[in-house]
Each structure stands twice: as structure tokens, then as C-alpha cells.
Design a protein around this motif. Structure first.
Motif, PDB file in Angstrom:
ATOM      1  N   MET A 121       2.624 -13.959  33.022  1.00  0.00           N
ATOM      2  CA  MET A 121       1.986 -12.988  32.150  1.00  0.00           C
ATOM      3  C   MET A 121       2.574 -11.608  32.430  1.00  0.00           C
ATOM      4  N   ALA A 122       2.870 -10.885  31.391  1.00  0.00           N
ATOM      5  CA  ALA A 122       3.448  -9.545  31.525  1.00  0.00           C
ATOM      6  C   ALA A 122       2.354  -8.502  31.745  1.00  0.00           C
TER       7      ALA A 122
ATOM      8  N   VAL B 144       6.217  -5.404  32.084  1.00  0.00           N
ATOM      9  CA  VAL B 144       6.868  -5.996  33.254  1.00  0.00           C
ATOM     10  C   VAL B 144       6.508  -7.473  33.348  1.00  0.00           C
ATOM     11  N   ARG B 145       7.538  -8.334  33.334  1.00  0.00           N
ATOM     12  CA  ARG B 145       7.299  -9.776  33.475  1.00  0.00           C
ATOM     13  C   ARG B 145       7.058 -10.155  34.931  1.00  0.00           C
TER      14      ARG B 145
ATOM     15  N   ARG C  12      -2.006   4.472  31.790  1.00  0.00           N
ATOM     16  CA  ARG C  12      -2.619   3.225  31.313  1.00  0.00           C
ATOM     17  C   ARG C  12      -1.888   2.058  31.958  1.00  0.00           C
ATOM     18  N   THR C  13      -2.640   1.045  32.408  1.00  0.00           N
ATOM     19  CA  THR C  13      -2.030  -0.179  32.915  1.00  0.00           C
ATOM     20  C   THR C  13      -2.940  -1.359  32.634  1.00  0.00           C
ATOM     21  N   SER C  14      -2.373  -2.534  32.778  1.00  0.00           N
ATOM     22  CA  SER C  14      -3.171  -3.758  32.769  1.00  0.00           C
ATOM     23  C   SER C  14      -3.182  -4.359  34.174  1.00  0.00           C
ATOM     24  N   LEU C  15      -2.749  -3.571  35.153  1.00  0.00           N
ATOM     25  CA  LEU C  15      -2.739  -4.006  36.546  1.00  0.00           C
ATOM     26  C   LEU C  15      -4.159  -4.046  37.106  1.00  0.00           C
ATOM     27  N   SER C  16      -4.313  -4.732  38.209  1.00  0.00           N
ATOM     28  CA  SER C  16      -5.607  -4.718  38.894  1.00  0.00           C
ATOM     29  C   SER C  16      -5.830  -3.312  39.454  1.00  0.00           C
TER      30      SER C  16
ATOM     31  N   ARG D 137      -1.930   1.525  44.137  1.00  0.00           N
ATOM     32  CA  ARG D 137      -0.674   1.510  44.902  1.00  0.00           C
ATOM     33  C   ARG D 137       0.458   2.155  44.107  1.00  0.00           C
ATOM     34  N   LEU D 138       0.502   1.867  42.804  1.00  0.00           N
ATOM     35  CA  LEU D 138       1.534   2.475  41.955  1.00  0.00           C
ATOM     36  C   LEU D 138       1.343   3.982  41.876  1.00  0.00           C
TER      37      LEU D 138
END
Length: 178
Positions: free
Chosen positions: A1-2, A130-131, A151-155, A161-162
Motif C-alpha cells: 500500500m502506498a 511512496v510505495r 498532510r500524510t497517511s502515515l501513522s 519521526r518524519l
């Protein structure tokens, strides 16, 4: 999932510099990008999108090739394969270019424009799909840049961390340990 990642920068050139670094990391197989878009907000407020993939050119090339093949085959039926090759290539290239201009691959342009309107003038942003990534190595390389995650779809943990890596906090901590 990207995963979707959008990062804003204080000047117009920084997003291009980060994308150049990510392309270098991609050649080293540390990250795999599905799509990348650089957004520049001019001093007058105008928003420019720079797509990383030229779908018009790719569509024209693939359409031209398939059109030339089919044109040659049809031309053989009428005993004029050269004319079929030329005509089929032209029609295929035109159709491919048209379909490439109508396709929105990867990150939705309307979504990008909506977020870009919130950028301050004379700034830039980088939108990534990002794949796969090696987070530790990628974040270490990105710590040389300063930006803000918009904006992100990261946890939440990955996003923190980013943000820490691109805010200069990671660099300040490593310099204080030296």
C-alpha cells in the motif's frame, strides 16, 4: 500500500532539491516512489504544479507504436503497408497523447491544488506517493532539509519521526552529541 506525504518548504527551490535527493535514493533502492509532484506558489499567489511523470509524452509514444503496428497490418490488407504504418502511427500518437492528457495518475491534482492554496506565497511543497522505503536511511538523508509536514497517511509515530527529521531537531541533537 502506498503512503501519501506532503511537505511544505519556505522557498521555491527546496521541494525540487528534496525530489532530486529522493530520486538519488530511489536509484539506490532505498525508496520507491509511485508519484511525485512539486508545487510552487509564486509571490503573486499563483500555483504551479510540476508532475514527475509526463503522461502526454508517454501516451503519445505508446500510442504511436501500437498505431504503427496496427496500421501496418491493416495496410497489408490493402497492399500498402508503408502508408498504413505512417497513418496508423500518426493516429495512434494523437490518440495516445490525448488519453495521456486526460489521465490523472497517482495523486489527485484537485487535492494538490486545494492544499497548495494554503501555502504562503514564495514557497513550495512536495507531494509524494511512496510505495516502499527504508525509513531510517531515508530520514537520515532528509535531515539536511527543513520543511513542515502538511498532510500524510502515515501513522502518527511515523509522521512524528518524519517531522523531526526535516525540522532540524535531529540535526541539532546529533551536533550536541559531538
Amino acid at each position: 500500500m502506498a503512503e501519501l506525504v506532503a511537505v511544505a518548504f519556505d522557498n521555491q527551490q527546496e521541494a525540487d532539491r528534496v525530489l532530486t535527493e529522493l530520486n538519488r535514493l530511489q536509484k539506490e533502492y532505498l525508496i520507491e516512489l509511485a508519484d511525485a509532484v512539486v508545487v510552487i506558489r509564486q509571490p503573486d499567489g499563483k500555483v504551479n504544479l510540476k508532475q514527475s511523470m509526463n503522461l502526454v509524452g508517454a501516451g503519445a509514444a505508446s500510442g504511436g507504436l501500437s498505431g504503427a503496428i496496427w496500421g501496418t497490418l491493416v495496410g497489408l490488407l490493402f497492399l500498402n503497408p508503408l502508408a498504413g504504418f505512417a497513418l496508423g502511427g500518426l493516429v495512434g500518437a494523437g490518440a495516445g497523447a490525448l488519453s495521456g492528457s486526460l489521465v490523472d495518475y497517482g495523486i489527485d491534482d484537485n487535492f494538490i491544488r486545494t492544499l497548495a492554496e494554503k501555502l504562503k506565497p514564495d514557497s513550495s511543497a512536495l507531494f509524494l506517493l511512496v510505495r516502499k522505503a527504508q525509513p531510517e536511511k531515508v530520514l537520515a538523508d532528509l535531515s539536511q532539509f527543513r520543511g513542515e509536514v502538511i498532510r500524510t497517511s502515515l501513522s502518527p509515530d511515523q509522521e512524528a519521526r518524519l517531522q523531526k527529521a526535516i525540522s532540524g531537531a535531529a540535526r541539532a541533537a546529533s551536533e550536541s552529541q559531538v
